[in-house]
Write a protein that holds these residues in place. Structure first.
Motif, PDB file in Angstrom:
ATOM      1  N   PHE A   1       0.556   6.893  10.758  1.00 11.47           N
ATOM      2  CA  PHE A   1       1.469   6.141   9.893  1.00 11.47           C
ATOM      3  C   PHE A   1       2.442   7.119   9.218  1.00 11.47           C
ATOM      4  O   PHE A   1       2.011   8.080   8.579  1.00 11.47           O
ATOM      5  CB  PHE A   1       0.635   5.398   8.851  1.00 11.47           C
ATOM      6  CG  PHE A   1       1.402   4.418   8.006  1.00 11.47           C
ATOM      7  CD1 PHE A   1       2.294   3.516   8.576  1.00 11.47           C
ATOM      8  CD2 PHE A   1       1.201   4.387   6.637  1.00 11.47           C
ATOM      9  CE1 PHE A   1       2.977   2.606   7.789  1.00 11.47           C
ATOM     10  CE2 PHE A   1       1.874   3.466   5.840  1.00 11.47           C
ATOM     11  CZ  PHE A   1       2.766   2.579   6.419  1.00 11.47           C
TER      12      PHE A   1
ATOM     13  N   ASP B   1      -7.474   3.838   5.277  1.00 14.21           N
ATOM     14  CA  ASP B   1      -6.397   2.857   5.176  1.00 14.21           C
ATOM     15  C   ASP B   1      -6.707   1.702   6.131  1.00 14.21           C
ATOM     16  O   ASP B   1      -6.528   1.823   7.340  1.00 14.21           O
ATOM     17  CB  ASP B   1      -5.073   3.555   5.528  1.00 14.21           C
ATOM     18  CG  ASP B   1      -3.865   2.614   5.485  1.00 14.21           C
ATOM     19  OD1 ASP B   1      -4.054   1.390   5.334  1.00 14.21           O
ATOM     20  OD2 ASP B   1      -2.741   3.122   5.610  1.00 14.21           O
TER      21      ASP B   1
ATOM     22  N   THR C   1      -4.184  -4.054   2.350  1.00 14.02           N
ATOM     23  CA  THR C   1      -2.903  -4.686   2.033  1.00 14.02           C
ATOM     24  C   THR C   1      -2.979  -6.141   2.461  1.00 14.02           C
ATOM     25  O   THR C   1      -3.784  -6.481   3.330  1.00 14.02           O
ATOM     26  CB  THR C   1      -1.741  -3.982   2.770  1.00 14.02           C
ATOM     27  OG1 THR C   1      -0.523  -4.684   2.538  1.00 14.02           O
ATOM     28  CG2 THR C   1      -1.980  -3.917   4.276  1.00 14.02           C
TER      29      THR C   1
ATOM     30  N   SER D   1       0.834  -1.209   0.000  1.00  8.33           N
ATOM     31  CA  SER D   1       0.000   0.000   0.000  1.00  8.33           C
ATOM     32  C   SER D   1       0.862   1.249   0.000  1.00  8.33           C
ATOM     33  O   SER D   1       0.407   2.315  -0.382  1.00  8.33           O
ATOM     34  CB  SER D   1      -1.039   0.027   1.123  1.00  8.33           C
ATOM     35  OG  SER D   1      -0.635  -0.670   2.242  1.00  8.33           O
ATOM     36  N   ASP D   2       2.118   1.120   0.398  1.00  8.72           N
ATOM     37  CA  ASP D   2       3.023   2.267   0.299  1.00  8.72           C
ATOM     38  C   ASP D   2       3.045   2.828  -1.126  1.00  8.72           C
ATOM     39  O   ASP D   2       3.026   4.042  -1.326  1.00  8.72           O
ATOM     40  CB  ASP D   2       4.450   1.855   0.690  1.00  8.72           C
ATOM     41  CG  ASP D   2       4.576   1.523   2.170  1.00  8.72           C
ATOM     42  OD1 ASP D   2       3.677   1.904   2.948  1.00  8.72           O
ATOM     43  OD2 ASP D   2       5.577   0.892   2.544  1.00  8.72           O
TER      44      ASP D   2
ATOM     45  N   TYR E   1      -5.178  -3.032   8.770  1.00  9.37           N
ATOM     46  CA  TYR E   1      -5.396  -4.004   9.856  1.00  9.37           C
ATOM     47  C   TYR E   1      -6.790  -4.616   9.826  1.00  9.37           C
ATOM     48  O   TYR E   1      -7.245  -5.174  10.833  1.00  9.37           O
ATOM     49  CB  TYR E   1      -5.095  -3.325  11.207  1.00  9.37           C
ATOM     50  CG  TYR E   1      -3.662  -2.870  11.248  1.00  9.37           C
ATOM     51  CD1 TYR E   1      -2.643  -3.781  11.511  1.00  9.37           C
ATOM     52  CD2 TYR E   1      -3.312  -1.561  10.926  1.00  9.37           C
ATOM     53  CE1 TYR E   1      -1.318  -3.393  11.480  1.00  9.37           C
ATOM     54  CE2 TYR E   1      -1.986  -1.160  10.888  1.00  9.37           C
ATOM     55  CZ  TYR E   1      -0.997  -2.082  11.164  1.00  9.37           C
ATOM     56  OH  TYR E   1       0.315  -1.705  11.119  1.00  9.37           O
TER      57      TYR E   1
ATOM     58  N   SER F   1      -0.222  -7.416   3.638  1.00  8.12           N
ATOM     59  CA  SER F   1       0.976  -7.496   4.495  1.00  8.12           C
ATOM     60  C   SER F   1       0.662  -8.014   5.887  1.00  8.12           C
ATOM     61  O   SER F   1       1.305  -8.948   6.379  1.00  8.12           O
ATOM     62  CB  SER F   1       1.641  -6.128   4.613  1.00  8.12           C
ATOM     63  OG  SER F   1       2.148  -5.714   3.368  1.00  8.12           O
ATOM     64  N   LYS F   2      -0.320  -7.419   6.564  1.00  9.90           N
ATOM     65  CA  LYS F   2      -0.590  -7.779   7.946  1.00  9.90           C
ATOM     66  C   LYS F   2      -1.340  -9.115   8.026  1.00  9.90           C
ATOM     67  O   LYS F   2      -1.333  -9.789   9.040  1.00  9.90           O
ATOM     68  CB  LYS F   2      -1.365  -6.664   8.664  1.00  9.90           C
ATOM     69  CG  LYS F   2      -0.760  -5.246   8.635  1.00  9.90           C
ATOM     70  CD  LYS F   2       0.685  -5.158   8.580  1.00  9.90           C
ATOM     71  CE  LYS F   2       1.505  -3.923   8.505  1.00  9.90           C
ATOM     72  NZ  LYS F   2       1.157  -2.627   8.126  1.00  9.90           N
TER      73      LYS F   2
ATOM     74  N   ARG G   1       4.679  -7.823  -0.970  1.00 10.10           N
ATOM     75  CA  ARG G   1       4.447  -6.427  -1.337  1.00 10.10           C
ATOM     76  C   ARG G   1       3.227  -6.312  -2.259  1.00 10.10           C
ATOM     77  O   ARG G   1       3.342  -6.252  -3.478  1.00 10.10           O
ATOM     78  CB  ARG G   1       5.685  -5.793  -2.022  1.00 10.10           C
ATOM     79  CG  ARG G   1       6.990  -5.973  -1.297  1.00 10.10           C
ATOM     80  CD  ARG G   1       6.930  -5.505   0.141  1.00 10.10           C
ATOM     81  NE  ARG G   1       6.590  -4.118   0.266  1.00 10.10           N
ATOM     82  CZ  ARG G   1       5.602  -3.651   1.056  1.00 10.10           C
ATOM     83  NH1 ARG G   1       4.888  -4.460   1.800  1.00 10.10           N
ATOM     84  NH2 ARG G   1       5.351  -2.370   1.118  1.00 10.10           N
TER      85      ARG G   1
ATOM     86  N   ASN H   1      -2.541   3.144  13.232  1.00 11.04           N
ATOM     87  CA  ASN H   1      -1.211   2.709  13.646  1.00 11.04           C
ATOM     88  C   ASN H   1      -0.455   3.970  14.056  1.00 11.04           C
ATOM     89  O   ASN H   1      -0.452   4.915  13.280  1.00 11.04           O
ATOM     90  CB  ASN H   1      -0.527   2.020  12.452  1.00 11.04           C
ATOM     91  CG  ASN H   1       0.939   1.725  12.697  1.00 11.04           C
ATOM     92  OD1 ASN H   1       1.402   1.737  13.817  1.00 11.04           O
ATOM     93  ND2 ASN H   1       1.678   1.468  11.624  1.00 11.04           N
TER      94      ASN H   1
HETATM   95  C1  LIG Z   1       1.693  -1.512   7.764  1.00 10.53           C
HETATM   96  C2  LIG Z   1       0.838  -0.430   7.255  1.00 10.53           C
HETATM   97  C3  LIG Z   1       0.686  -0.238   5.891  1.00 10.53           C
HETATM   98  C4  LIG Z   1       1.651  -0.958   5.013  1.00 10.53           C
HETATM   99  O1  LIG Z   1       1.383  -1.500   4.004  1.00 10.53           O
HETATM  100  P1  LIG Z   1       2.232  -2.269   2.909  1.00 10.53           P
HETATM  101  O2  LIG Z   1       1.133  -2.827   2.105  1.00 10.53           O
HETATM  102  O3  LIG Z   1       3.062  -3.278   3.611  1.00 10.53           O
HETATM  103  O4  LIG Z   1       3.029  -1.236   2.180  1.00 10.53           O
HETATM  104  C5  LIG Z   1      -0.187   0.724   5.430  1.00 10.53           C
HETATM  105  N1  LIG Z   1      -0.880   1.486   6.308  1.00 10.53           N
HETATM  106  C6  LIG Z   1      -0.739   1.344   7.628  1.00 10.53           C
HETATM  107  C7  LIG Z   1      -1.518   2.204   8.558  1.00 10.53           C
HETATM  108  C8  LIG Z   1       0.136   0.384   8.129  1.00 10.53           C
HETATM  109  O5  LIG Z   1       0.309   0.283   9.454  1.00 10.53           O
END
Ligand SMILES: *Cc1c(COP(=O)(O)O)cnc(C)c1O
Length: 360
Positions: free
Chosen positions: A114, A189, A215, A89-90, A192, A217-218, A225, A164
């Motif tokens: 964040f 966003d 995302t 998501s970055d 989580y 990721s979590k 990615r 976050n």
């Molecule tokens: C971890 C996090 C992301 C990260 O996302 P990626 O998909 O790993 O780049 C995005 N937003 C928040 C609030 C996060 O804590």
């Protein structure tokens, strides 16, 4: 050479410090909100078998259509909404900023929040406005937030839901008031989402400036990615124009599809993390001098007794546990550490060390 560097690198870039990631070799890693579980051996074998058929000599499908279909159903994206994929998501945050950036335009978010929103604003030559959360419970400070929106007319508002590093969900009525007041886009966003009881995904379409970002990721696929943005096609078609043509590589496409086809495995892991979060919270709450905040994410923000966070961080590190030290990062995070929820034995080790520190 220094002078040439100083002449050509923009001052706002020179003022940044690079995103720092601490070396975690040999440590119990509770600093980065990763899912601590790996895949069972038979699933790994099946996955490697799947990768056998991937042709790395070819460019990936630029639209990642099969993967997008899989993501739509896994994340319950409304049928009439468009989807845009990013290299995490970055990268999506960066695409959003690139698409709206112009001199004098701003990105607005809340603090503590964040850090990438602020960093990417700087990369893209945009102003950044950070509105402090309320001190007592990290809820949105609505008078301040609405005032800042009126004053700065931000092109983009980012609200992490849950937030976050605080772990809380903002009140939905407050979020809707922001959607009403914001002149530009509001990006919710939901990194989580697998650990939270509430989402804005089903509200897409009710506000023409609402986009939802997710995302994997979590969820347990941080190494791939892969992030996604859902919302009305009128917005996403424009943002898609600043996307690198082949931003989701073939290995990520194949692996994410495979993982989502076996989502029961990830679902089981996230359910365990949610249960263990509750146990970790209650254990921390029962300790003298430890003040955990309720969390809807896979981490817990903890405030230590005054002036003790750095010492506790070092005590944990010297005993093989890496957490995130937030003390000094923001005035509202004084004496705060963030613990990612790990495996039960990792959480037990963490608790044992915290307990030992309090009595040491
Ligand atoms: C971890 C996090 C992301 C990260 O996302 P990626 O998909 O790993 O780049 C995005 N937003 C928040 C609030 C996060 O804590």
């Amino acid at each position: 050479m220094e002078e040439r560097v100083a002449n050509w690198i923009r001052p706002e870039i020179r003022a940044l410090s690079a995103y720092h990631v601490q070396d975690a070799s040999g440590l119990i890693k509770l600093d980065a909100m990763e899912n601590p579980y790996t895949w069972p051996e038979d699933l790994r074998r099946e996955w490697l078998e799947r990768l056998r058929s991937v042709d790395v000599n070819r460019y990936p499908d630029p639209q990642a259509r099969d993967l997008a279909q899989e993501l739509r159903s896994a994340m319950q994206v409304p049928r009439d909404m468009a989807l845009l994929l990013g290299n995490g998501s970055d990268e999506i945050i960066q695409m959003l900023a690139l698409a709206v950036s112009a001199p004098g335009r701003s990105i607005l978010s809340v603090e503590p929040g964040f850090v990438m929103y602020r960093m990417i604003a700087a990369w893209c030559g945009m102003d950044y406005v950070g509105v402090p959360l309320r001190e007592d419970d990290f809820s949105l400070d609505m008078p301040a937030l609405l005032q800042a929106i009126r004053a700065h007319q931000p092109a983009l508002v980012f609200l992490a839901f849950p937030n976050n590093p605080t772990g809380n969900l903002f009140a939905e009525a407050d979020m809707l008031a922001v959607l009403e007041a914001a002149p530009g886009l509001v990006v919710v966003d939901e990194a989580y989402a697998p650990f939270a009881d509430s989402s804005f995904m089903s509200r897409l379409g009710q506000y023409d400036n609402l986009l939802v970002m997710r995302t994997v990721s979590k969820l347990g696929l941080a190494g791939l990615r892969l992030g996604l943005l859902a919302g009305p096609s009128a917005w996403l078609e424009e943002i898609d124009k600043v996307r690198m043509p082949y931003n989701i590589n073939v290995l990520t496409q194949a692996t994410a599809r495979f993982a989502l086809e076996h989502h029961q495995v990830l679902d089981g892991q996230t359910a365990a993390i949610r249960r263990d979060r509750q146990a970790l919270f209650e254990a921390l709450q029962s300790m003298d001098g430890m003040f955990p905040y309720p969390s809807q994410a896979n981490f817990i923000l903890v405030r230590t007794a005054s002036g003790r966070a750095q010492a506790l961080f070092e005590h944990l590190l010297h005993n093989g546990v890496l957490v995130k030290n937030l003390h000094g990062g923001h005035p509202l995070l004084e004496d705060c550490l963030r613990f990612t929820v790990g495996k039960p034995e990792e959480n037990r080790q963490l608790l044992k060390l915290v307990e030992g520190f309090a009595h040491g």
